[in-house]
Write an enzyme that holds these catalytic residues in place. Sequence first.
Site, PDB file in Angstrom:
ATOM      1  N   GLN A  58       0.810  -1.217   0.000  1.00 50.83           N
ATOM      2  CA  GLN A  58       0.000   0.000   0.000  1.00 50.83           C
ATOM      3  C   GLN A  58       0.846   1.272   0.000  1.00 50.83           C
ATOM      4  OE1 GLN A  58      -2.875  -0.353   3.232  1.00 50.83           O
ATOM      5  NE2 GLN A  58      -3.561  -2.338   2.476  1.00 50.83           N
ATOM      6  N   HIS A  83      -1.467   0.402   5.662  1.00 50.47           N
ATOM      7  CA  HIS A  83      -2.170   1.459   6.416  1.00 50.47           C
ATOM      8  C   HIS A  83      -1.307   2.691   6.703  1.00 50.47           C
ATOM      9  CE1 HIS A  83      -4.754  -2.070   8.100  1.00 50.47           C
ATOM     10  NE2 HIS A  83      -4.815  -1.946   6.790  1.00 50.47           N
ATOM     11  N   GLU A 141     -16.001   2.757   8.043  1.00 46.89           N
ATOM     12  CA  GLU A 141     -16.648   3.808   8.839  1.00 46.89           C
ATOM     13  C   GLU A 141     -16.614   5.182   8.183  1.00 46.89           C
ATOM     14  OE1 GLU A 141     -14.662   3.909  12.632  1.00 46.89           O
ATOM     15  OE2 GLU A 141     -15.395   1.910  13.205  1.00 46.89           O
ATOM     16  N   TYR A 161     -11.599   6.849  18.682  1.00 42.56           N
ATOM     17  CA  TYR A 161     -12.521   6.184  17.748  1.00 42.56           C
ATOM     18  C   TYR A 161     -12.533   4.664  17.880  1.00 42.56           C
ATOM     19  CZ  TYR A 161     -13.742  10.766  16.358  1.00 42.56           C
ATOM     20  OH  TYR A 161     -14.222  12.051  16.425  1.00 42.56           O
ATOM     21  N   TYR A 189      -9.719 -10.630   8.369  1.00 46.50           N
ATOM     22  CA  TYR A 189      -9.881 -11.068   6.975  1.00 46.50           C
ATOM     23  C   TYR A 189     -10.014 -12.582   6.855  1.00 46.50           C
ATOM     24  CZ  TYR A 189      -8.765  -6.389   5.307  1.00 46.50           C
ATOM     25  OH  TYR A 189      -8.790  -5.052   5.031  1.00 46.50           O
TER      26      TYR A 189
END
Length: 468
Positions: free
Chosen positions: A179, A248, A341, A351, A362
């Site tokens: 990523q 991430h 979200e 949060y 997963y």
Amino acid sequence: MLRPTLGALSFILSLGGLVAQNVSEIYLENCAGCHGPDLRGGSGPNLIDDTWIHGDDDESVTRAISSGQPEQEMPAFKETLGSAKIRTLVVYLHEQRARAKHQPAMAEGPSNRQIYRSREHAFQMEIIAENLDEPWSINWLPDGRMLVTEKSGQLRLITNNQLDPQPINGIPAVYNRGQGGLMEVMPHPNYSENGWIYLAYSDPAINEDGDEVSMTKIVRGRIRGHRWVEQEPIWQAPPNTYRNGGPHYGCRLAFDREGYLFFTLGERGQQEKAQDLALPNGKIYRIHDDGRIPKDNPFAQTNGAIPSIWSYGHRNPQGLVFEPKTGLLWETEHGPRGGDELNLIRPGANYGWPIITYGINYNGTPITASTSQEGLEQPIVHWTPSPAVCGIDFYTGLKFPRWNGNLFVTALAGQHLRRLVVDSGHVIDQEVLLQDIGRVRDVASGPDGMLYLVLNRPGKVVRLVPLE
Ligand code: HEC
């Protein structure tokens, strides 16, 4: 006797059919979210081409599925699927790969002539730039030129809807794997006066063991001709938080009305760190435009806390935008499997990741039984199955009058654009547009009043044009 033999035969045949159906269901349920419903790739690699990271022989593919590559966000399925089901998947991958060789490649996405009808407006799609290498973010300079990032590390200009073939030289090197890569680009709100452009990306480094590691970093610089010049560091994580692999990175930027810079950083695949105020992972930050830390930040006076933190307990925030009408800060966040979200971000708030979530791991194992807890924020909206929500923007133009003030949310795995009608911090209606258009990475309300989209694969920038 003939009868029982035929009966037995058809039983065996139907069993065969059942098993074949089962494996595609196993694939859709466990794998399609990352490798794509057609196996042509998403956040995970294409599984039917001839490029293999870990080898295409039975043993390598079995190992890839059983043991996974957790630091690259490929889960291990040994425990939850078991060896028999994994075997069916290995065979299924071989079958699908052979089949793909005999089929023409997918149609190249949307055509300029197609008419799309939605609840409020009919529109066509116009291609602005194509053949981009995984474009991530777009933004405009006051003179109308558009900046676009390619994940592999190029910053490019689009002038009068024409992609400049020459990328900007001299931008920082990025860690382009999984990523990681070059992500957000954003001009300063007072760009006309100061010329600053901000970049957020995964910064490569070599650690003490000689491993290639990376972490989110933010810089600003100016563009002179085709050169990136006068670069200044704006925010960087401590060297010991750089990771070998890991997903991430966050990397969304947003300026508020007063000129503070907000940005996101995911937990880098290390869930529990999102709760630790002494660590950078899983946080949203607020800093001055030059990187200084505001004295009135919520944890500026907290012992041991990183003073630039604005909110915490985030998994991977991939969308961040201030609502022009209210000044509220909206954020989208990738959940795990389920539990994506939409949040309203308030200073100092937690949060909840990974203490509470609407998602599971997963590979099908639970993360927690709790979806809510006293003192932890609830999302305004949560989505299961995960659309893999990404970039967001409020539509502020006049070309689509009935969309004005709506929040548009992109979806990668979900392959659509979502229109949210928001009112006083609530979502009162949702509409899915452009289902199956491919992975949508970013959306932006253009200065010409059109709505622009960044499509991931094949990499394109398109805009929606209203039908007269
Ligand atoms: C959360 C996302 C995710 C899910 C779910 C997922 N994968 Fe993956 N998969 C990845 C990523 C990312 C990689 C690349 C890992 C690397 O860089 O080493 C990968 C790699 C692989 C590879 C190796 C590919 C190669 O080029 O060597 C295979 C085979 C594979 N996955 C099969 C599966 C199967 C089968 C499932 C479902 C049972 C599945 N994956 C579920 C993300 C995922």
